[in-house]
Design a protein around this motif. Structure first.
Motif, PDB file in Angstrom:
ATOM      1  N   ILE A  81       0.833  -1.208   0.000  1.00 50.12           N
ATOM      2  CA  ILE A  81       0.000   0.000   0.000  1.00 50.12           C
ATOM      3  C   ILE A  81       0.866   1.255   0.000  1.00 50.12           C
ATOM      4  O   ILE A  81       0.585   2.231  -0.699  1.00 50.12           O
ATOM      5  N   ARG A  82       1.916   1.228   0.782  1.00 53.18           N
ATOM      6  CA  ARG A  82       2.798   2.396   0.889  1.00 53.18           C
ATOM      7  C   ARG A  82       3.341   2.812  -0.474  1.00 53.18           C
ATOM      8  O   ARG A  82       3.459   4.005  -0.773  1.00 53.18           O
ATOM      9  N   ASP A  83       3.655   1.829  -1.310  1.00 56.63           N
ATOM     10  CA  ASP A  83       4.274   2.120  -2.601  1.00 56.63           C
ATOM     11  C   ASP A  83       3.287   2.102  -3.765  1.00 56.63           C
ATOM     12  O   ASP A  83       3.687   2.312  -4.911  1.00 56.63           O
ATOM     13  N   ASP A  84       2.007   1.844  -3.486  1.00 57.35           N
ATOM     14  CA  ASP A  84       0.998   1.743  -4.540  1.00 57.35           C
ATOM     15  C   ASP A  84       0.455   3.129  -4.890  1.00 57.35           C
ATOM     16  O   ASP A  84      -0.230   3.764  -4.084  1.00 57.35           O
ATOM     17  N   LYS A  85       0.736   3.595  -6.093  1.00 59.62           N
ATOM     18  CA  LYS A  85       0.307   4.931  -6.505  1.00 59.62           C
ATOM     19  C   LYS A  85      -1.193   5.003  -6.772  1.00 59.62           C
ATOM     20  O   LYS A  85      -1.771   6.092  -6.783  1.00 59.62           O
ATOM     21  N   LYS A 115       1.580   6.598   6.509  1.00 62.36           N
ATOM     22  CA  LYS A 115       1.120   7.955   6.836  1.00 62.36           C
ATOM     23  C   LYS A 115       2.095   9.020   6.354  1.00 62.36           C
ATOM     24  O   LYS A 115       1.700  10.153   6.067  1.00 62.36           O
ATOM     25  N   ALA A 116       3.367   8.660   6.254  1.00 61.01           N
ATOM     26  CA  ALA A 116       4.362   9.620   5.772  1.00 61.01           C
ATOM     27  C   ALA A 116       4.151   9.957   4.299  1.00 61.01           C
ATOM     28  O   ALA A 116       4.659  10.972   3.809  1.00 61.01           O
ATOM     29  N   LYS A 117       3.384   9.104   3.588  1.00 55.74           N
ATOM     30  CA  LYS A 117       3.171   9.315   2.156  1.00 55.74           C
ATOM     31  C   LYS A 117       1.733   9.645   1.787  1.00 55.74           C
ATOM     32  O   LYS A 117       1.481  10.278   0.769  1.00 55.74           O
ATOM     33  N   LYS A 118       0.775   9.178   2.590  1.00 57.53           N
ATOM     34  CA  LYS A 118      -0.637   9.394   2.258  1.00 57.53           C
ATOM     35  C   LYS A 118      -1.483   9.336   3.521  1.00 57.53           C
ATOM     36  O   LYS A 118      -1.019   8.864   4.569  1.00 57.53           O
ATOM     37  N   GLY A 138      -0.021   5.526  14.047  1.00 58.20           N
ATOM     38  CA  GLY A 138      -0.136   5.178  12.639  1.00 58.20           C
ATOM     39  C   GLY A 138      -1.212   5.891  11.851  1.00 58.20           C
ATOM     40  O   GLY A 138      -1.270   5.733  10.630  1.00 58.20           O
ATOM     41  N   CYS A 139      -2.067   6.680  12.498  1.00 54.64           N
ATOM     42  CA  CYS A 139      -3.229   7.227  11.797  1.00 54.64           C
ATOM     43  C   CYS A 139      -3.209   8.746  11.734  1.00 54.64           C
ATOM     44  O   CYS A 139      -2.891   9.417  12.720  1.00 54.64           O
TER      45      CYS A 139
END
Length: 607
Positions: A81-85, A115-118, A138-139
């Motif tokens: 999820i972190r890397d999924d654009k 959270k650092a990305k989205k 985390g939220c």
């Protein structure tokens, strides 16, 4: 018989194929529907954790485990999820989930990375000590149901002491001994309260866990001071006023808000109930029914969860109980040792210990594997006593600050009913074959629940237990003396005698190598095996296949479990107080013929 079994196998696969095939077909449009669900465009990834986050999902039909519901799968999905654009935001559904402290810490780190990305929105029906920690770190936004509750109440331990009931009221003979003054495993049965040593050990680990919990909360939410997070429970509105949550509302309202803020036009369930299935599910089912691993990869991940025993105990006093079974575990490790395609092994352990014999046999098999390829351990909520016996074989041991390690000690004994029966007119007489030998009757009947131990018998039992304790220390010395480390017996003994520690204190004492979670352990395994950061991780199934599951002679097979285990005491405990099951079953070998156990002294769970 084989023809009949094959028929069951084909029927199961055919049924699964039909189910999987039907699931992918478009459904007729509902007459009242105004707009079909969007299948393209920016998505909100939904993680449904309301069913909990177990180390290993319980098996369903034919021993096949559920998909996308275990902790290691959550780790993989959060990385995706972190890397999924295509995923512009994340919605975490906590419900009223209960998640162990160490798992909660790593989950919080996972979500913080996203959270650092989205944006990451979290919604809960009720927040416990640990799920509040997850949400705080985390939220981006925390929502609570209007009729929910924030159970920020602080950490505590409660131990039940039963000596007066067992001895004074029921007149049972409690013959329990221990090696290690801090062990305390027999104290709930032999004392009316804790010894100073047991109290000191427990209070020390609670202080370490509290420090880690408070630090995570206060760093993530400045208003979450100890005065507030240890003084609940709080109503939703009051929790909002105190800054513990951001909004009071329902899940659909939180989902609508994250869509509004991120521009998401659809939701995609990626974990938990309703998660999208990946390609190859039919192949995976066939492999599972055959008892094979679900996939292959240069990194093998083995789950070792629950109490340690020689067998599944289907014919024992507690009924079938699962856990880490010596036969199954050693068979898996032996296969990995011989598999040249496997370059490194990671073992995720969460165990309070159990059988001393099984622990030593597994230690031996793990050391054989370590001589051929890197072996890394990741500690979940606990690797104590027998659990640490296994973990000490690792080239590296990773643990979270709120993980529990140690409890290096030995306990043994039995509960006798002889005196109780005498009070109601039932007498047991032992007839030794060598009656002229002093103490022959006491020695020959020492395993009998009808006879209590005399002093010479206690001396012999304690001598045997001391031998196991010394072996335990020697195994740790050998296991931990690797990768440039050299640890002496005296150094290990400083942290032995049954003491338990949090992850940070365990690291300071040399029982743990690094503070970190499963993701860190996998990264270390890749490094040790000279593999790329994207090297595949294969989860190795610990369950037997369909044919073996139906074999009454197999460990944990249907012959042991289908009949007896449905009504066993363990099944009752699983339905009422599931948290205590691993701790109760860790002492079960003593009720089934073994006289020594390496098990944590009491049930320690943080929720």
């Amino acid at each position: 018989m084989r023809r009949a079994l094959l028929g069951v196998f084909v029927l199961a696969v055919a049924s699964a194929a039909a189910a999987l095939g039907c699931e992918g077909r478009p459904r007729p449009a509902d007459a009242t529907s105004t707009e079909p669900p969007r299948k393209s465009g920016p998505a909100i990834a939904v993680m449904d954790l309301s069913g909990g986050l177990p180390e290993q999902e319980k098996p369903g039909l034919f021993g096949v485990t559920g998909a996308k519901k275990s902790f290691d799968e959550a780790l993989r999905i959060t990385t995706d999820i972190r890397d999924d654009k295509k995923s512009v935001g994340v919605m975490v559904k906590l419900g009223g989930a209960q998640i162990g402290a160490a798992r909660a810490q790593e989950l919080a780190e996972m979500l913080a990375g996203i959270k650092a990305k989205k944006s990451v929105f979290c919604h809960a029906d009720a927040l416990s000590n640990t799920t509040l920690m997850v949400a705080a770190k985390g939220c981006s936004s925390i929502w609570i149901s209007p009729a929910g509750e924030v159970e920020a109440i602080g950490l505590a331990a409660q131990v039940v002491y039963m000596r007066r009931l067992l001895v004074d009221e029921l007149h049972l003979n409690v013959d329990f001994l221990q090696v290690g003054k801090f062990k305390g495993a027999e104290e709930p049965l032999t004392r009316d309260g804790p010894s100073p040593e047991a109290r000191a050990s427990l209070m020390s680990v609670l202080a370490d866990m509290r420090e880690a919990w408070i630090e995570t909360l206060s760093t993530s939410r400045p208003k979450a001071t100890p005065d507030i997070v240890e003084d609940g429970p709080w109503s939703p509105q009051r929790a909002k006023e105190l800054g513990l949550v951001d909004e009071v509302g329902y899940f659909d309202e939180a989902l609508a808000e994250v869509k509004k803020q991120t521009g998401g036009v659809r939701e995609r369930v990626v974990f938990g109930s309703g998660a999208e299935e990946k390609e190859g599910d039919l192949d995976e089912l066939v492999r599972a029914l055959a008892g094979e691993s679900s996939a292959t990869g240069p990194i093998a991940l083995v789950r070792a969860t629950g109490s340690i025993s020689m067998t599944a105990g289907g014919n024992g006093i507690l009924g079938g109980r699962g856990g880490i079974i010596e036969k199954d575990f050693n068979r898996t490790i032996a296969k990995l040792e011989k598999d040249d395609d496997v370059k490194a092994v990671v073992i995720r352990i969460d165990s309070p210990g159990g059988s001393a014999l099984a622990s030593d046999l597994m230690w031996h098999q793990l050391m054989k594997l370590r001589r051929k390829k890197p072996l890394v351990f990741s500690v979940g909520d606990m690797a104590a006593s027998g659990g640490y016996y296994l973990a000490c074989t690792g080239d590296y041991i990773f643990a979270e600050p709120m993980s529990i390690v140690g409890s290096i000690g030995v306990v043994g004994g039995k509960i006798g009913v002889g005196d109780a029966l005498e009070r109601i007119g039932v007498h047991a007489e032992t007839f030794p074959a060598h009656p002229s030998k002093p103490g022959a009757a006491a020695r020959a009947a020492y395993e009998s629940p009808l006879v209590k131990w005399d002093e010479p018998t206690k001396v012999r039992v304690l001598d045997s237990m001391t031998s196991v304790y010394e072996l335990f220390l020697a195994r740790i010395v050998e296991g931990r003396s690797t990768r440039g480390r050299q640890i002496s017996r005296d150094k290990v003994a400083e942290s032995a005698e049954g003491r338990i520690f949090g992850g940070k204190e365990g690291k300071a004492r040399g029982l743990v190598d690094e503070i970190g979670g499963l993701g860190d352990a996998i990264a270390k395994a890749r490094e040790l095996a000279n593999l790329s950061e994207s090297a595949r991780v294969a989860v190795i199934a610990g369950k037997s296949g369909l044919f073996e599951a139906l074999d009454p002679g197999a460990s944990g097979g249907a012959g042991e479990s289908v009949g007896a285990s449905m009504t066993s005491p363990i099944r009752l405990l699983e339905r009422t107080v599931p948290d205590v099951v691993p701790f109760v079953t860790s002492m079960a070998p003593l009720a089934e013929g073994e006289r020594t156990a390496v098990a944590v002294p009491f049930a320690v769970t943080v929720r």
